[in-house]
Design a protein around this motif. Structure first.
Motif, PDB file in Angstrom:
ATOM      1  N   LEU A  27      39.383  46.001  36.118  1.00 26.32           N
ATOM      2  CA  LEU A  27      40.109  47.240  36.414  1.00 26.32           C
ATOM      3  C   LEU A  27      39.183  48.268  37.050  1.00 26.32           C
ATOM      4  CD1 LEU A  27      42.830  48.705  36.116  1.00 26.32           C
ATOM      5  CD2 LEU A  27      42.056  49.522  33.891  1.00 26.32           C
ATOM      6  N   VAL A  28      37.980  48.405  36.487  1.00 29.19           N
ATOM      7  CA  VAL A  28      36.991  49.314  37.059  1.00 29.19           C
ATOM      8  C   VAL A  28      36.619  48.860  38.470  1.00 29.19           C
ATOM      9  CG1 VAL A  28      34.714  50.363  36.754  1.00 29.19           C
ATOM     10  CG2 VAL A  28      36.109  49.843  34.750  1.00 29.19           C
ATOM     11  N   ALA A  29      36.485  47.537  38.654  1.00 26.17           N
ATOM     12  CA  ALA A  29      36.107  47.001  39.963  1.00 26.17           C
ATOM     13  C   ALA A  29      37.186  47.262  41.007  1.00 26.17           C
ATOM     14  CB  ALA A  29      35.832  45.500  39.845  1.00 26.17           C
ATOM     15  N   LEU A  56      43.642  31.858  43.019  1.00 29.00           N
ATOM     16  CA  LEU A  56      43.048  31.820  41.683  1.00 29.00           C
ATOM     17  C   LEU A  56      43.981  32.452  40.659  1.00 29.00           C
ATOM     18  CD1 LEU A  56      40.421  30.785  40.488  1.00 29.00           C
ATOM     19  CD2 LEU A  56      39.452  33.050  40.781  1.00 29.00           C
ATOM     20  N   LEU A  57      44.701  33.485  41.065  1.00 25.04           N
ATOM     21  CA  LEU A  57      45.672  34.141  40.189  1.00 25.04           C
ATOM     22  C   LEU A  57      46.727  33.138  39.728  1.00 25.04           C
ATOM     23  CD1 LEU A  57      47.039  36.756  39.033  1.00 25.04           C
ATOM     24  CD2 LEU A  57      48.208  36.943  41.224  1.00 25.04           C
ATOM     25  N   VAL A 312      41.698  38.314  31.693  1.00 21.20           N
ATOM     26  CA  VAL A 312      40.792  37.496  32.497  1.00 21.20           C
ATOM     27  C   VAL A 312      41.218  37.531  33.963  1.00 21.20           C
ATOM     28  CG1 VAL A 312      39.909  35.158  32.868  1.00 21.20           C
ATOM     29  CG2 VAL A 312      40.243  36.018  30.547  1.00 21.20           C
ATOM     30  N   ILE A 313      42.526  37.474  34.208  1.00 22.44           N
ATOM     31  CA  ILE A 313      43.030  37.540  35.577  1.00 22.44           C
ATOM     32  C   ILE A 313      42.602  38.853  36.230  1.00 22.44           C
ATOM     33  CG2 ILE A 313      45.148  37.745  36.957  1.00 22.44           C
ATOM     34  CD1 ILE A 313      46.436  35.815  34.878  1.00 22.44           C
ATOM     35  N   LEU A 314      42.758  39.936  35.501  1.00 25.87           N
ATOM     36  CA  LEU A 314      42.363  41.243  36.029  1.00 25.87           C
ATOM     37  C   LEU A 314      40.859  41.311  36.242  1.00 25.87           C
ATOM     38  CD1 LEU A 314      43.181  44.113  36.811  1.00 25.87           C
ATOM     39  CD2 LEU A 314      43.045  44.744  34.398  1.00 25.87           C
ATOM     40  N   LEU A 315      40.103  40.765  35.302  1.00 28.22           N
ATOM     41  CA  LEU A 315      38.642  40.765  35.403  1.00 28.22           C
ATOM     42  C   LEU A 315      38.179  40.044  36.665  1.00 28.22           C
ATOM     43  CD1 LEU A 315      35.713  40.952  34.275  1.00 28.22           C
ATOM     44  CD2 LEU A 315      36.187  38.839  33.044  1.00 28.22           C
ATOM     45  N   ILE A 316      38.629  38.807  36.828  1.00 24.75           N
ATOM     46  CA  ILE A 316      38.185  38.017  37.978  1.00 24.75           C
ATOM     47  C   ILE A 316      38.696  38.614  39.278  1.00 24.75           C
ATOM     48  CG2 ILE A 316      38.323  35.746  39.071  1.00 24.75           C
ATOM     49  CD1 ILE A 316      38.595  34.582  36.231  1.00 24.75           C
TER      50      ILE A 316
END
Length: 451
Positions: A27-29, A56-57, A312-316
């Motif tokens: 989210l930050v990214a 990837l999603l 994890v989806i949001l992170l990647i």
């Protein structure tokens, strides 16, 4: 200010803010990708959004959705318990069963965080019941997920392959899988040797000999002596359940095997077969399988959606998007050129291996792959390093340190350890994790990169 300084500073700020405030790093990214891309690199919003890894999603949604259903309907519990029963209660074999189970499930497409969350609590229950080191059992699951994490259909490999493919770099999926599996099996063998594995074998042998002596004595005693010896045998078995016999029935799945479990296994086999041999997209296959299962048994729909690893989806997605913005601006190429310029390609590769180990011990391995692979691309494209060897080394160096207590898996091991052993296990995870940071990068560099 130089663009590469802005890009690296942004990446550092992303990691610091996420860990400091406990915010999802992705989210930050994403916020940083928009701010840096729009106001510094003057990119359009459409160009920024195009960097999000949609393929990837789909993979992450599909496999975590299907395995969420498999967990909810008890199929995963049945498979795990059947594997434990196959050991006939031999304590020394149980950690290896969990290693192979973790490798099999993750290697078939399951998200490693989900598998760790499923298997570690069960593994620690068996560790307590059969008097196995909780650290050994935890490492068995973590090393197992790493061993299976780089199969052609696994999430880890798809992250690495997706990022490298964008750099026009092709790797050998079979070679990566085989050698990362072997490397992690060796790491687990070391853990088995130093964390009580041989002691489990000696204990089982001693208890078996003790039972044999008691039975022999009971055979030569009179009827009264036989009764006393029978009591002794019963006591020996009740006091030492760890050595032999069958798996503890109290840890069996709560519900019996049914048609739902059979259908789930058939669908899982279809995903595996079509993904491996027909080379169809695993993410879409998993979604189709999940929909079929829900059409037959719709009651699990709401709970299964909640099992999708959205964090994890949001992170990647966030990290890959931010790195994509930097790639579009030419920052990644400039930085990679700087790494390559520190000396010979071999030295640059060693530096990248240690970056992988140190950062991954405290941050997301998934996110790290999205950063390291583009940095290594110019070195690989220049032909100074073996592509498959470097990929294998990078994968092992970045994932082996997941045993750090600061990682998700390490934290789960400590959290699920019995209360009296939590502090000891935390210290053990800390020592093991830091040893991996020091030893593994140079070991894989020598094994897979140095000619």
């Amino acid at each position: 200010m130089l663009p590469e300084i802005v890009g690296v500073a942004g990446l550092v700020i992303i990691f610091v803010l996420a860990m400091w405030r406990g915010i999802n790093m992705g989210l930050v990214a994403l916020a940083a990708a928009f701010l840096v891309g729009t106001f510094y690199f003057h990119q359009e919003a459409e160009d920024i959004a195009a960097q999000f890894p949609t393929k990837l999603l789909v993979i992450l949604i599909g496999v975590t959705f299907f395995f969420g259903l498999a967990k909810l309907n008890g199929t995963v519990d049945h498979v795990v318990h059947a594997a434990i029963r196959a050991t006939r209660g031999h304590a020394w074999a149980i950690s290896w069963v969990f290693f192979l189970l973790s490798a099999l499930i993750v290697g078939s497409g399951a998200q490693s965080t989900a598998v760790v969350a499923i298997l570690i609590p069960l593994g620690q229950a068996f560790a307590q019941r059969y008097r196995i080191s909780p650290l050994l059992m935890g490492l068995a699951v973590l090393n197992g997920t790493n061993a299976g994490g780089f199969s052609p259909v696994a999430v880890y490999f798809n992250i690495v392959n997706t990022v490298l493919s964008k750099q026009h770099i092709d790797v050998d999926p079979t070679g990566v899988f085989i050698w990362t599996f072997i490397a992690n099996a060796v790491i687990q063998a070391v853990a088995f040797l130093v964390l009580g594995g041989p002691g489990l074998i000696r204990r089982e042998r001693a208890e078996r000999n003790s039972r044999a002596r008691v039975l022999a004595a009971s055979g030569t005693a009179g009827s009264a002596g036989s009764a006393t010896a029978g009591t002794a045998v019963t006591g020996a078995v009740s006091e030492a359940p760890a050595a032999s016999g069958t798996a503890d029935p109290s840890l069996a799945p709560a519900t019996p095997w049914g048609a739902k479990n059979t259908i789930t296994v058939v669908l899982f086999a279809a995903i595996l077969g079509l993904g491996l041999f027909a080379r169809l997209d695993v993410g879409f296959l998993a979604i189709v399988a999940a929909v079929v299962l829900l059409l037959i048994y719709p009651g699990d729909a709401k709970a299964a959606v909640a099992r999708i690893e959205w964090n994890v989806i949001l992170l990647i997605g966030g990290i890959v998007t931010y790195v994509g913005v930097l790639q579009e601006a030419g920052v990644v190429d400039t930085i990679a050129g700087g790494v390559a310029g520190i000396g010979a390609p071999l030295l640059a590769a060693l530096v990248l291996m240690y970056i992988a180990g140190v950062v991954s011990a405290f941050a997301s391995t998934n996110a790290l792959f999205g950063v390291l692979a583009p940095l290594a691309a110019p070195l690989l494209l220049a032909g100074g390093l073996p592509v498959t060897g470097f990929t294998i080394a990078m994968c092992v160096a970045a994932s082996a340190v997941d045993s750090s207590p600061f990682s998700t898996g390490g934290a789960l091991v400590v959290a699920n350890t019995e209360e009296s052993k939590k502090d000891e296990t935390f210290r053990g995870m800390m020592i093991w994790g830091m040893a991996c940071v020091v030893v593994v990068p140079v070991a894989v560099w020598l094994a897979f990169i140095v000619p």
